[in-house]
Design an enzyme around this catalytic site. Structure first.
Site, mmCIF file in Angstrom:
data_model
loop_
_atom_site.group_PDB
_atom_site.id
_atom_site.type_symbol
_atom_site.label_atom_id
_atom_site.label_comp_id
_atom_site.label_asym_id
_atom_site.label_seq_id
_atom_site.Cartn_x
_atom_site.Cartn_y
_atom_site.Cartn_z
ATOM 1 C CG LEU A 1 22.725 -32.655 48.631
ATOM 2 C CD1 LEU A 1 22.556 -31.784 47.383
ATOM 3 C CD2 LEU A 1 22.693 -31.791 49.883
ATOM 4 C CD GLU A 2 19.692 -39.366 51.135
ATOM 5 O OE1 GLU A 2 18.788 -39.505 50.275
ATOM 6 O OE2 GLU A 2 20.728 -40.047 51.124
ATOM 7 C CG LEU A 3 17.706 -33.149 47.848
ATOM 8 C CD1 LEU A 3 18.121 -32.461 46.564
ATOM 9 C CD2 LEU A 3 17.884 -32.239 49.052
#
Length: 481
Positions: free
Chosen positions: A224-226
């Protein structure tokens, strides 16, 4: 009513298509579960040729989607890192693929240990709208280098770019190797619920939670690249022109629509006016005008434009000082979807722009009295995707580095850690999990398979039952101490 029926029908077609492609990629992977280095290199070369031969079309499509997207920003932040990432992967692929030898304790000799890097299988990539090319190609490079097959869900908010990427990759790869999926939110929901062997999502923290819940149903591992609120911390003694120039670059690039853009500035209280003055000067030098300046990017759509305007209205109503930097004094309120870079002073925690990731050209400036006060301010909030420290004292650089947490960090720069081929990129806590780029991308999309090997002689038989023999007692004496 007719349009709604057509839209629903199209969504159903896309969802049906996802299932067909997923099954085809699964079957193709079973037939070729360990592509050779030669195959992987050829796939990367084909991808590079496709990008280079379609540069102008990509520049035009992204510009259309934003209504005004700086072509140089697209070259710098999308095309160049995509091509450089391919070059880096091709150069290092042989080394990445080699099994790594590991130590074997004397207790288990004679034997050998190694870690063998296998492709995971079929991976899913969910792409956001802010950098629609690079955030599709970057993960794809890692997936192909690791020997996987990939399905890419493009954003519905960049229709021209998404359609073009679909056309380019469809003409470059067979569908059972790389496939691009188009469609609205319901298509994305179906996509994230598929039993991928790995799923990489780039986007907001709120949607990231939804994606992770969907992936959990299939025990699908996720990257997850938030985002989050990435601080820029100005020290007490850094030359203000240096800090302001680099922060202005990081915030103005893509009009702040960058997951690692400086979200707020922490500035010594006695240097606050100096920062405001120098920031205004630096931004005005970079962007002497805004309205018809192709270097200054517009906000992606009306929904995001209204959200950002709402943040400013909310802050103003709650007593903030709004400093709009519009060097030429132009009227931008008649449909340009351009917002001047705006500093916000005297903020309070209840303001929306101090609670949510801003993702636009609005920059709150928060004063502090001591460096440790600033560090405390950062640490009592969710861990950001990036942290930027501006100061040349190496002891203080180390102090800030060791005293804070963030996905990545720049010292005396902004954004540029993302462009480093040999640095992992990823978040921590609310800003994400896992990482990719370079070798870490290869590792993310590979299964590190542990292999313990013996040949004819079996030393292990000396600890087989029946227990209590002299050999058992000797083993315990030697190895339990």
């Amino acid at each position: 009513m007719g349009a709604t029926v057509i839209e629903l029908t199209e969504s159903k077609k896309q969802i049906q298509h996802i299932g067909q492609v997923f099954n085809a990629q699964r079957a193709a992977f079973r037939k070729n579960p360990m592509p050779s280095a030669t195959e992987r290199l050829e796939n990367l070369k084909r991808l590079k040729r496709a990008l280079l031969s379609n540069q102008e079309r990509l520049l035009e499509a992204i510009d259309q989607d934003f209504s005004c997207r700086s072509r140089d920003e697209t070259r710098i932040a999308e095309i160049m890192p995509s091509v450089q990432g391919i070059n880096y992967a091709m150069k290092h692929l042989d080394g990445w693929m080699k099994p790594s030898k590991r130590h074997v304790s004397v207790l288990f000799q004679p034997a050998s240990n190694q870690v063998f890097y296998q492709p995971k299988g079929v991976v899913g990539i969910i792409v956001p709208w802010n950098y629609p090319l690079f955030l599709a190609i970057g993960p794809l490079v890692a997936a192909l280098a690791a020997g996987n097959r990939a399905m890419i869900k493009m954003s519905e908010f960049t229709p021209h770019t998404s359609a073009l990427v679909h056309d380019i990759l469809s003409a470059t790869f067979p569908e059972d190797l790389v496939s691009v999926i188009l469609g609205e939110a319901d298509v994305a929901a179906d996509f994230s619920g598929r039993a991928f062997d790995h799923l990489l999502f780039t986007g907001s923290t709120s949607v990231g939670r939804i994606v992770m819940r969907a992936a959990a149903e299939n025990l699908t591992p996720v990257t997850l690249e938030l985002g989050g609120k990435s601080p820029a911390l100005v020290s007490a003694d850094v030359p203000m022109a240096d800090a302001a120039q680099r922060i202005a670059f990081g915030k103005a690039f893509n009009a702040g629509q960058t997951c690692v853009a400086p979200d707020y500035v922490l500035c010594p209280a006695d240097r606050l006016q100096s920062f405001v003055d120098e920031f205004r000067s630096q931004f005005s030098t970079m962007y002497p005008s805004l309205r018809d300046n192709d270097d200054y990017t517009a906000i992606i759509n009306e929904r995001q434009y209204d959200r950002l305007r709402g943040y400013l209205d909310d802050a103003r109503d709650k007593g903030a000082e709004i400093i709009e930097i519009n060097p030429a004094g132009e009227n931008l309120s008649d449909g340009t979807r351009k917002i001047p870079l705006t500093l916000v002073l005297n903020t309070t925690p209840d303001m929306k722009l101090m609670q949510d990731e801003i993702f636009g050209p609005i920059l709150p400036v928060v004063s502090y009295d001591s460096l440790d006060d600033a560090i405390h301010y950062i640490n009592e909030r969710p861990r950001p995707l990036a942290l930027y420290y501006f100061g040349y004292d190496k002891g203080l650089q180390q102090h800030v580095t060791e005293s804070t947490h963030s996905g990545g960090m720049c010292i005396n720069d902004a954004l540029m850690h993302v462009a480093q081929d040999d640095l992992p990129f990823g978040g921590i806590g609310d800003s994400g999990m896992g990482h990719y780029h370079g070798k870490e991308g290869f590792l993310t999309f590979s299964h590190a398979r542990s292999i313990f090997t013996k040949q004819r002689f079996n030393s292990g038989k000396y600890v087989y039952a029946p227990h209590g023999t002299a050999m058992h007692k000797l083993v315990y004496k030697l190895f339990i101490r």
